[in-house]
Design a protein around this motif. Structure first.
Motif, PDB file in Angstrom:
ATOM      1  N   GLU A   1      -3.341  13.523  -0.781  1.00  0.00           N
ATOM      2  CA  GLU A   1      -2.687  12.337   0.039  1.00  0.00           C
ATOM      3  C   GLU A   1      -3.094  12.383   1.488  1.00  0.00           C
ATOM      4  O   GLU A   1      -3.463  11.425   1.983  1.00  0.00           O
ATOM      5  CB  GLU A   1      -1.459  12.033  -0.181  1.00  0.00           C
TER       6      GLU A   1
ATOM      7  N   ILE B   1      -2.583  10.280   6.203  1.00  0.00           N
ATOM      8  CA  ILE B   1      -1.523  10.614   7.041  1.00  0.00           C
ATOM      9  C   ILE B   1      -0.578  11.885   6.856  1.00  0.00           C
ATOM     10  O   ILE B   1      -0.698  12.286   5.743  1.00  0.00           O
ATOM     11  CB  ILE B   1      -0.663   9.373   7.596  1.00  0.00           C
TER      12      ILE B   1
ATOM     13  N   THR C   1       8.930   7.012   2.924  1.00  0.00           N
ATOM     14  CA  THR C   1       9.652   6.901   1.620  1.00  0.00           C
ATOM     15  C   THR C   1       9.986   8.526   0.991  1.00  0.00           C
ATOM     16  O   THR C   1      10.370   8.826   0.063  1.00  0.00           O
ATOM     17  CB  THR C   1       8.893   6.598   0.506  1.00  0.00           C
ATOM     18  N   MET C   2      10.347   9.508   2.283  1.00  0.00           N
ATOM     19  CA  MET C   2      10.807  10.517   2.035  1.00  0.00           C
ATOM     20  C   MET C   2      11.809  11.054   3.001  1.00  0.00           C
ATOM     21  O   MET C   2      11.533  10.687   4.119  1.00  0.00           O
ATOM     22  CB  MET C   2       9.323  11.444   1.888  1.00  0.00           C
TER      23      MET C   2
ATOM     24  N   SER D   1      -6.597   4.520  -0.804  1.00  0.00           N
ATOM     25  CA  SER D   1      -4.914   4.890  -0.670  1.00  0.00           C
ATOM     26  C   SER D   1      -4.695   3.673  -1.644  1.00  0.00           C
ATOM     27  O   SER D   1      -5.137   2.992  -2.520  1.00  0.00           O
ATOM     28  CB  SER D   1      -4.795   4.234   0.741  1.00  0.00           C
ATOM     29  N   GLY D   2      -3.011   3.812  -1.456  1.00  0.00           N
ATOM     30  CA  GLY D   2      -2.388   2.857  -2.520  1.00  0.00           C
ATOM     31  C   GLY D   2      -2.679   2.866  -3.945  1.00  0.00           C
ATOM     32  O   GLY D   2      -2.776   4.147  -4.465  1.00  0.00           O
TER      33      GLY D   2
ATOM     34  N   THR E   1      -2.358   7.036   2.785  1.00  0.00           N
ATOM     35  CA  THR E   1      -3.244   8.390   2.568  1.00  0.00           C
ATOM     36  C   THR E   1      -3.698   8.670   3.935  1.00  0.00           C
ATOM     37  O   THR E   1      -3.813   7.744   5.054  1.00  0.00           O
ATOM     38  CB  THR E   1      -4.439   8.381   1.331  1.00  0.00           C
TER      39      THR E   1
ATOM     40  N   ARG F   1       4.924   3.736   3.117  1.00  0.00           N
ATOM     41  CA  ARG F   1       4.717   2.746   2.361  1.00  0.00           C
ATOM     42  C   ARG F   1       4.684   1.207   3.279  1.00  0.00           C
ATOM     43  O   ARG F   1       5.679   1.183   3.967  1.00  0.00           O
ATOM     44  CB  ARG F   1       5.829   2.487   1.400  1.00  0.00           C
TER      45      ARG F   1
ATOM     46  N   HIS G   1       4.782  10.782   4.027  1.00  0.00           N
ATOM     47  CA  HIS G   1       4.604   9.625   3.207  1.00  0.00           C
ATOM     48  C   HIS G   1       5.191   8.239   3.550  1.00  0.00           C
ATOM     49  O   HIS G   1       6.248   8.109   4.492  1.00  0.00           O
ATOM     50  CB  HIS G   1       5.918   9.981   1.884  1.00  0.00           C
TER      51      HIS G   1
ATOM     52  N   ILE H   1       0.854  -1.142   0.036  1.00  0.00           N
ATOM     53  CA  ILE H   1      -0.094  -0.139   0.061  1.00  0.00           C
ATOM     54  C   ILE H   1       1.008   1.321  -0.103  1.00  0.00           C
ATOM     55  O   ILE H   1       1.523   1.660   1.029  1.00  0.00           O
ATOM     56  CB  ILE H   1      -0.789   0.182   1.228  1.00  0.00           C
ATOM     57  N   ASP H   2       1.027   1.844  -1.140  1.00  0.00           N
ATOM     58  CA  ASP H   2       1.845   3.120  -1.277  1.00  0.00           C
ATOM     59  C   ASP H   2       1.325   3.959  -2.318  1.00  0.00           C
ATOM     60  O   ASP H   2       1.186   3.553  -3.466  1.00  0.00           O
ATOM     61  CB  ASP H   2       3.155   2.522  -1.769  1.00  0.00           C
ATOM     62  N   PRO H   3       0.817   5.060  -2.050  1.00  0.00           N
ATOM     63  CA  PRO H   3       1.001   5.842  -0.609  1.00  0.00           C
ATOM     64  C   PRO H   3      -0.105   5.433   0.258  1.00  0.00           C
ATOM     65  O   PRO H   3      -1.263   5.219  -0.246  1.00  0.00           O
ATOM     66  CB  PRO H   3       0.794   7.196  -1.268  1.00  0.00           C
TER      67      PRO H   3
ATOM     68  N   TYR I   1      14.948  10.276  -2.823  1.00  0.00           N
ATOM     69  CA  TYR I   1      14.681  10.531  -1.418  1.00  0.00           C
ATOM     70  C   TYR I   1      13.218  10.994  -1.178  1.00  0.00           C
ATOM     71  O   TYR I   1      12.927  11.538  -0.159  1.00  0.00           O
ATOM     72  CB  TYR I   1      15.449  11.969  -1.001  1.00  0.00           C
ATOM     73  N   CYS I   2      12.543  10.915  -2.159  1.00  0.00           N
ATOM     74  CA  CYS I   2      11.059  11.075  -2.026  1.00  0.00           C
ATOM     75  C   CYS I   2      10.302  10.412  -3.223  1.00  0.00           C
ATOM     76  O   CYS I   2      10.545  10.552  -4.350  1.00  0.00           O
ATOM     77  CB  CYS I   2      10.505  12.530  -2.052  1.00  0.00           C
ATOM     78  N   CYS I   3       9.820   9.048  -2.564  1.00  0.00           N
ATOM     79  CA  CYS I   3       8.877   8.209  -3.760  1.00  0.00           C
ATOM     80  C   CYS I   3       7.755   8.069  -3.151  1.00  0.00           C
ATOM     81  O   CYS I   3       7.321   7.812  -2.052  1.00  0.00           O
ATOM     82  CB  CYS I   3       9.778   6.987  -3.764  1.00  0.00           C
ATOM     83  N   ILE I   4       6.650   8.007  -4.064  1.00  0.00           N
ATOM     84  CA  ILE I   4       5.313   7.735  -3.828  1.00  0.00           C
ATOM     85  C   ILE I   4       4.752   6.662  -4.931  1.00  0.00           C
ATOM     86  O   ILE I   4       4.994   7.027  -6.093  1.00  0.00           O
ATOM     87  CB  ILE I   4       4.500   8.932  -3.997  1.00  0.00           C
ATOM     88  N   GLY I   5       4.230   5.815  -4.331  1.00  0.00           N
ATOM     89  CA  GLY I   5       3.491   4.440  -5.109  1.00  0.00           C
ATOM     90  C   GLY I   5       4.734   3.760  -6.011  1.00  0.00           C
ATOM     91  O   GLY I   5       4.400   3.627  -7.173  1.00  0.00           O
TER      92      GLY I   5
END
Lengths: 59, 216, 357
Positions: free
Chosen positions: C90, A12, A35-36, C96-97, A10, A17, A15, A6-8, C131-135
């Protein structure tokens, strides 16, 4: 046997995962990773200590 | 046989004293603007307001004084010209090295000349450059209170575009003030030093324009 | 839901036409426009279709989202923000996800070139942007795709506008602004730490009314919000001109509301409309509350302006404690000492020569 992610995550702040290993309908293992990264601990070095609150409150 | 030589013309002396008065005012008020050293006692005071006003007027005076003196580099007598500031001849270079060696106790006598020593010339030139930067940075900051226009842009506004903080400009402006203070310490000392060594009436010459040259 | 106009939405929620027009007037004032524009604003909000908006968060603290959510009036301002049909956010969206990412992908595909992207947070460029990843995607890739295909991008907050805190020295992640990351995108910057939500609302209303983003300065900041210097609009300015300064926290002057210049206020160097529209729906702003401005909306404020509590920026290479005055005084003292030594040597030399004669 499956791995879900589950990424992202949400609703919250920030970020996140979440991964989970599912076997027979049960979670047998799970991982969380943020993830940040910004490195604010490094950024506050060598600054006036009196202003660190202003930077850290933005974490 | 000693003789009186007319060295410093009126524009040279006038701009010198205009500069002295405006620089003193600029330093005293400038220090206050950066670090208010007097606390007002009531709302009806206008201390910061007055300090800033005097600072701006003095800034204009210095700018005018500098402008006139730079013009006089090209219009004045032989002691006022640009070649007295930037050593462009053998003779001036010899004067520069000779004076420097005397100040460093490497020689027992200094070159005798009615006008600026070679060292005075280049240090004054460097000072003028500092003044120009100070005027540009100062008017650049002042331009933040004005709405652009060609006068403000040319006087220094180009350094602080609309919306930018101008903090580097502020720092340079403050540091140059210290450079001028250091220069003042050296300048006043050397003038007294030379007056006593050369016995040519140097101190009075910036008032009446004359030096006493020849054998002593 | 998306195809409704604002006014039909409002009347369903029981908002009167008078309240609606009051809001339009407030927006006109914030934008610095004449009251003759109010009918135009009203017409645009009544008739126009809600634009699609996606809100991306990268290296952020969610402060700008918090700023928007602080709209406590459960009436017009908050509802107008409903007018931007927020398809992706977000921090507040329900799915989510993969489902969340699908919402985003749908907007980019189905409304290409027509949606507005709002970006909060800086974008890291170092080490491939990890340094910043989403999905599973890096921020830079997301930004290129989403902002690259948007009608326009509104960068909210100083991080998205300039790099902000993550970009402050030594910038460990190579954080940059949206404009630097996606140079081809149409970007309007609304800096502030966080952005003042009134400025975001007014920018959106401007777009809906005039079909264009407001006039901006060279840094891409709308002039209506960032055109005037804080120092020139501060309510404590008369204390500055008088010479009444706070010297210590809690001293007499502080209690009387005197100028915070000596406490390091960066008002003279900052451009934002904080003194006029203030924060939390006009409640207060830092100086009014008794703390100096620290230039949160200025580029590289954390490095260029010096410490929050210092008057001058740091001398490069010297650290915050070795101030310009300490250096200046040191050099002047050395010069005075040098002059004294020189005078002594010269005097003794002259005396020696006199004795010789």
């Amino acid at each position: 046997m499956a791995k879900i992610a589950i990424d992202p995550l949400t609703r919250i702040e920030g970020h996140l995962r979440i991964e989970a290993q599912i076997e027979g309908g049960k979670v047998v293992d799970a991982w969380s990773s943020s993830t940040m990264w910004r490195g604010i601990e490094l950024i506050v070095k060598n600054r006036d200590p009196r202003e660190v609150w202003a930077l850290l409150s933005r974490i | 046989m000693a003789n009186k030589e007319y060295v410093w013309e009126v524009p040279v002396r006038l701009t010198h004293w205009v500069n002295v008065l405006s620089i003193l005012a600029l330093i005293i008020t400038g220090f206050y603007i950066a670090n208010p050293y007097i606390l007002a006692s009531s709302e009806t005071s206008m201390i910061m307001g007055s300090m800033r006003f005097i600072h701006f007027v003095s800034g204009y005076l210095l700018a005018v004084g500098l402008f006139v003196r730079i013009y006089w580099w090209f219009a004045g007598n032989k002691y006022a010209r640009l070649d007295q500031f930037l050593p462009m001849s053998d003779e001036r270079c010899k004067n520069l090295t000779g004076t420097t060696q005397f100040y460093c106790f490497m020689k027992n006598d200094m070159p005798h000349y009615a006008g600026h020593t070679g060292l005075a010339g280049i240090t004054y030139f460097a000072l003028f450059v500092l003044f120009i930067v100070e005027i540009q940075t100062g008017f650049g900051l002042y331009a933040q209170s004005h709405d652009g226009g060609i006068f403000w842009t040319l006087m220094g506004g180009w350094l602080v575009p609309a919306g930018s903080s101008g903090s580097g400009v502020r720092l340079v402006h403050h540091l140059i003030m210290w450079c001028v203070i250091v220069y003042l310490i050296a300048h006043i000392y050397i003038v007294i030093h030379n007056h006593l060594i050369e016995k040519n009436g140097l101190l009075m010459s910036i008032f009446n324009g004359y030096k006493t040259m020849g054998d002593k | 839901m998306q195809d409704e106009s604002l006014f039909s939405d409002l009347s369903k929620r029981g908002i009167s036409r008078r309240d609606f027009l009051t809001f339009c007037s407030t927006m006109a004032a914030t934008l610095g426009l004449q009251s003759t524009v109010v009918p135009q604003i009203a017409e645009a909000l009544e008739k126009k279709q809600k634009p699609y908006v996606v809100w991306l968060e990268f290296q952020d603290c969610a402060g700008d989202s918090e700023s928007i959510l602080r709209s406590t009036k459960p009436t017009i301002a908050q509802l107008v923000l409903d007018v931007i049909s927020l398809e992706y956010h977000e921090t507040i969206m329900a799915p989510s996800g993969k489902n969340a990412e699908k919402s985003l992908a749908d907007v980019v595909k189905n409304h290409k070139g027509k949606y507005i992207a709002i970006v909060e947070g800086s974008i890291p460029m170092k080490d491939g942007g990890v340094y910043c990843c989403i999905g599973g995607k890096t921020a830079i890739d997301m930004a290129k795709e989403v902002c690259g295909n948007a009608l326009a991008t509104i960068a909210v907050g100083s991080c998205a506008s300039y790099g902000g805190i993550p970009a402050a020295a030594p910038n460990p992640t190579g954080a940059v602004s949206v404009k630097q990351a996606v140079p081809n995108a149409t970007v309007i910057n609304l800096p502030g730490c966080p952005v003042n939500c009134e400025n975001l609302t007014a920018t959106v209303v401007h777009y809906l009314t005039f079909g264009a983003l407001p006039q901006c300065d060279k840094e891409g900041r709308p002039l209506f919000a960032y055109g005037k210097r804080i120092h020139d609009n501060c309510e404590r300015r008369p204390h500055f001109d008088a010479g009444q300064f706070v010297r210590k926290w809690g001293d007499d002057g502080h209690r009387k509301g005197w100028c915070l210049y000596e406490m390091g206020c960066k008002g003279p160097q900052s451009y934002m409309n904080c003194p006029t529209i203030r924060w939390n729906e006009g409640t207060s702003w830092p100086v009014m509350a008794g703390h100096g401005c620290f230039g949160c909306g200025q580029p590289q404020n954390w490095d260029a302006l010096g410490s929050i509590y210092s008057r001058l920026p740091n001398v490069p290479g010297a650290g915050y404690q070795t101030t310009a005055d300490k250096i200046g005084l040191g050099v002047a003292a050395a010069a005075a000492a040098g002059v004294a030594v020189h005078a002594a040597v010269r005097a003794s030399k002259c005396k020696a020569e006199e004795d010789k004669k």
